[in-house]
Design a protein around this motif. Structure first.
Motif, PDB file in Angstrom:
ATOM      1  N   ARG A   1       0.865  -1.183   0.000  1.00 28.82           N
ATOM      2  CA  ARG A   1       0.000   0.000   0.000  1.00 28.82           C
ATOM      3  C   ARG A   1       0.896   1.226   0.000  1.00 28.82           C
ATOM      4  O   ARG A   1       1.762   1.379   0.865  1.00 28.82           O
ATOM      5  CB  ARG A   1      -0.856  -0.037   1.275  1.00 28.82           C
ATOM      6  CG  ARG A   1      -1.959   0.954   1.291  1.00 28.82           C
ATOM      7  CD  ARG A   1      -2.832   0.745   2.514  1.00 28.82           C
ATOM      8  NE  ARG A   1      -2.230   1.268   3.726  1.00 28.82           N
ATOM      9  CZ  ARG A   1      -2.936   1.753   4.740  1.00 28.82           C
ATOM     10  NH1 ARG A   1      -4.254   1.744   4.697  1.00 28.82           N
ATOM     11  NH2 ARG A   1      -2.337   2.210   5.808  1.00 28.82           N
TER      12      ARG A   1
ATOM     13  N   GLY B   1      -4.760   6.452   7.346  1.00 32.91           N
ATOM     14  CA  GLY B   1      -5.262   5.177   6.831  1.00 32.91           C
ATOM     15  C   GLY B   1      -4.964   3.997   7.736  1.00 32.91           C
ATOM     16  O   GLY B   1      -5.085   2.846   7.319  1.00 32.91           O
ATOM     17  N   TYR B   2      -4.574   4.262   8.983  1.00 34.05           N
ATOM     18  CA  TYR B   2      -4.343   3.178   9.945  1.00 34.05           C
ATOM     19  C   TYR B   2      -5.623   2.877  10.713  1.00 34.05           C
ATOM     20  O   TYR B   2      -6.413   3.780  11.013  1.00 34.05           O
ATOM     21  CB  TYR B   2      -3.217   3.546  10.929  1.00 34.05           C
ATOM     22  CG  TYR B   2      -1.853   3.235  10.351  1.00 34.05           C
ATOM     23  CD1 TYR B   2      -1.167   2.092  10.733  1.00 34.05           C
ATOM     24  CD2 TYR B   2      -1.291   4.069   9.394  1.00 34.05           C
ATOM     25  CE1 TYR B   2       0.062   1.782  10.175  1.00 34.05           C
ATOM     26  CE2 TYR B   2      -0.064   3.773   8.832  1.00 34.05           C
ATOM     27  CZ  TYR B   2       0.603   2.628   9.225  1.00 34.05           C
ATOM     28  OH  TYR B   2       1.817   2.318   8.661  1.00 34.05           O
ATOM     29  N   ILE B   3      -5.800   1.589  11.037  1.00 36.60           N
ATOM     30  CA  ILE B   3      -6.998   1.176  11.773  1.00 36.60           C
ATOM     31  C   ILE B   3      -6.853   1.597  13.234  1.00 36.60           C
ATOM     32  O   ILE B   3      -5.803   1.377  13.857  1.00 36.60           O
ATOM     33  CB  ILE B   3      -7.207  -0.351  11.680  1.00 36.60           C
ATOM     34  CG1 ILE B   3      -7.311  -0.792  10.214  1.00 36.60           C
ATOM     35  CG2 ILE B   3      -8.450  -0.762  12.459  1.00 36.60           C
ATOM     36  CD1 ILE B   3      -7.384  -2.304  10.007  1.00 36.60           C
TER      37      ILE B   3
ATOM     38  N   ALA C   1      -7.969  -2.488   6.029  1.00 43.00           N
ATOM     39  CA  ALA C   1      -8.055  -1.058   6.364  1.00 43.00           C
ATOM     40  C   ALA C   1      -8.986  -0.343   5.376  1.00 43.00           C
ATOM     41  O   ALA C   1     -10.201  -0.359   5.548  1.00 43.00           O
ATOM     42  CB  ALA C   1      -6.653  -0.462   6.414  1.00 43.00           C
TER      43      ALA C   1
ATOM     44  N   GLY D   1      -1.424  -1.235  14.816  1.00 43.17           N
ATOM     45  CA  GLY D   1      -0.263  -0.558  14.229  1.00 43.17           C
ATOM     46  C   GLY D   1       0.054  -1.183  12.885  1.00 43.17           C
ATOM     47  O   GLY D   1      -0.837  -1.727  12.217  1.00 43.17           O
ATOM     48  N   ASP D   2       1.314  -1.103  12.478  1.00 41.61           N
ATOM     49  CA  ASP D   2       1.717  -1.678  11.191  1.00 41.61           C
ATOM     50  C   ASP D   2       1.995  -3.169  11.379  1.00 41.61           C
ATOM     51  O   ASP D   2       3.018  -3.572  11.934  1.00 41.61           O
ATOM     52  CB  ASP D   2       2.961  -0.950  10.668  1.00 41.61           C
ATOM     53  CG  ASP D   2       3.235  -1.339   9.224  1.00 41.61           C
ATOM     54  OD1 ASP D   2       3.298  -2.553   8.929  1.00 41.61           O
ATOM     55  OD2 ASP D   2       3.369  -0.434   8.382  1.00 41.61           O
ATOM     56  N   ALA D   3       1.064  -3.994  10.918  1.00 38.89           N
ATOM     57  CA  ALA D   3       1.141  -5.432  11.192  1.00 38.89           C
ATOM     58  C   ALA D   3       2.356  -6.071  10.519  1.00 38.89           C
ATOM     59  O   ALA D   3       3.001  -6.944  11.106  1.00 38.89           O
ATOM     60  CB  ALA D   3      -0.143  -6.109  10.743  1.00 38.89           C
ATOM     61  N   GLY D   4       2.666  -5.638   9.289  1.00 38.54           N
ATOM     62  CA  GLY D   4       3.835  -6.188   8.599  1.00 38.54           C
ATOM     63  C   GLY D   4       5.106  -5.924   9.397  1.00 38.54           C
ATOM     64  O   GLY D   4       5.921  -6.816   9.623  1.00 38.54           O
TER      65      GLY D   4
ATOM     66  N   MET E   1      -4.655  -7.158   8.334  1.00 31.41           N
ATOM     67  CA  MET E   1      -5.334  -5.860   8.398  1.00 31.41           C
ATOM     68  C   MET E   1      -6.221  -5.611   7.179  1.00 31.41           C
ATOM     69  O   MET E   1      -5.760  -5.667   6.045  1.00 31.41           O
ATOM     70  CB  MET E   1      -4.300  -4.721   8.478  1.00 31.41           C
ATOM     71  CG  MET E   1      -3.228  -4.908   9.528  1.00 31.41           C
ATOM     72  SD  MET E   1      -3.855  -5.244  11.181  1.00 31.41           S
ATOM     73  CE  MET E   1      -4.247  -3.609  11.753  1.00 31.41           C
TER      74      MET E   1
HETATM   75  O1  LIG Z   1      -3.700  -0.161  10.542  1.00 29.64           O
HETATM   76  C1  LIG Z   1      -3.126  -0.624   9.538  1.00 29.64           C
HETATM   77  C2  LIG Z   1      -3.533  -0.305   8.223  1.00 29.64           C
HETATM   78  C3  LIG Z   1      -2.861  -0.858   7.182  1.00 29.64           C
HETATM   79  N1  LIG Z   1      -1.819  -1.678   7.417  1.00 29.64           N
HETATM   80  C4  LIG Z   1      -1.424  -1.990   8.676  1.00 29.64           C
HETATM   81  O2  LIG Z   1      -0.479  -2.759   8.858  1.00 29.64           O
HETATM   82  N2  LIG Z   1      -2.076  -1.442   9.696  1.00 29.64           N
END
Ligand SMILES: O=c1cc[nH]c(=O)[nH]1
Ligand SMILES: O=P(O)(O)OC[C@H]1O[C@H](OP(=O)(O)OP(=O)(O)O)[C@H](O)[C@@H]1O
Ligand SMILES: [Mg+2]
Length: 213
Positions: A103, A191-193, A134, A198-201, A132
């Motif tokens: 993304r 654009g984060y939930i 989102a 947080g950033d799951a990756g 995620m």
């Molecule tokens: O909250 C989000 C949104 C997109 N991707 C993520 O890893 N976390």
């Protein structure tokens, strides 16, 4: 019904632990896989069984096996890898179809950079994995790609879903069943939930962390 929010106590407990910002990479990974197993259990409840005869200790016995369609598991790179082993624990013979999606942090548009799909997708149940959901752009791109290659029975397993993403996916693909451990409040300006994970990756792979206070 396209959305299934799994409210099982073990799922809620484990997801609660994952929300902790201080959680180690090791624990985050373990919990993601454990929840994925539980979501897969729910997503396979309607798999069709067929009877067959097995030679048992006291003679022939009628038993059952999963019939018909085979499964392909579709982790969306990177973060979906964090759910793969948990799902393969229940379906060890599944083919893995890998889709790379990133993304763009500014436009929030999903870009496809890798695609290696199993054959005979029209005869398989496709189980997409991504922690995620989102805006839903990545999930819609993955579903578009699978359908173009013939997939018809598609299910998505996500750890956390935003209402915006659920709407986008169900509007574009009302036939796709979504299984999630939680429906969160919504997206922030980046654009984060929220409250999300947080950033799951980054959390699965132990790379950079972003904090959104
Ligand atoms: O909250 C989000 C949104 C997109 N991707 C993520 O890893 N976390
Ligand atoms: O619903 P969307 O708005 O499309 O956002 C969700 C996507 O964003 C994250 O991946 P990201 O692009 O950060 O890649 P990564 O897994 O490599 O970190 C996440 O794992 C989803 O794939
Ligand atoms: Mg991604």
């Amino acid at each position: 019904m396209a959305l299934h929010e799994i409210k099982h106590p073990l799922v809620r407990h484990k997801l609660g632990l994952m929300r902790g910002a201080a959680l180690s990479t090791k624990s985050f990974r373990e919990l993601a896989q454990e929840i994925a197993t539980l979501l897969m259990y729910e997503a396979s409840k309607d798999f069709v069984l067929e009877p067959y005869t097995e030679r048992g200790w006291a003679g022939d016995v009628t038993v059952e096996r999963v019939a018909g369609k085979k499964v392909t598991v579709v982790p969306i790179l990177r973060a979906g890898i964090g759910m793969l082993d948990g799902v393969l624990q229940l379906i060890p013979g599944a083919r893995v179809s890998t889709v790379g999606l990133a993304r763009n942090e500014d436009t929030l548009q999903a870009h496809t950079y890798f695609e290696r799909l199993a054959g005979e997708l029209d005869q398989r149940i496709a189980i997409i994995l991504d922690p995620m959901l989102a805006t839903g752009g990545s999930m819609v791109a993955a579903i578009d790609l699978l359908k173009k290659s013939g997939a018809r029975d598609i299910r998505a397993l996500v750890l956390v879903a935003a209402p915006e993403g659920i709407k986008r996916v169900t509007d574009a693909h009302p036939d796709v069943e979504i299984y999630t451990a939680a429906v969160d409040r919504g997206l922030n300006e980046d654009g984060y939930i929220m409250p999300g994970l947080g950033d799951a990756g980054d959390r699965v792979f132990g790379t950079k962390q972003k904090h959104h206070d």
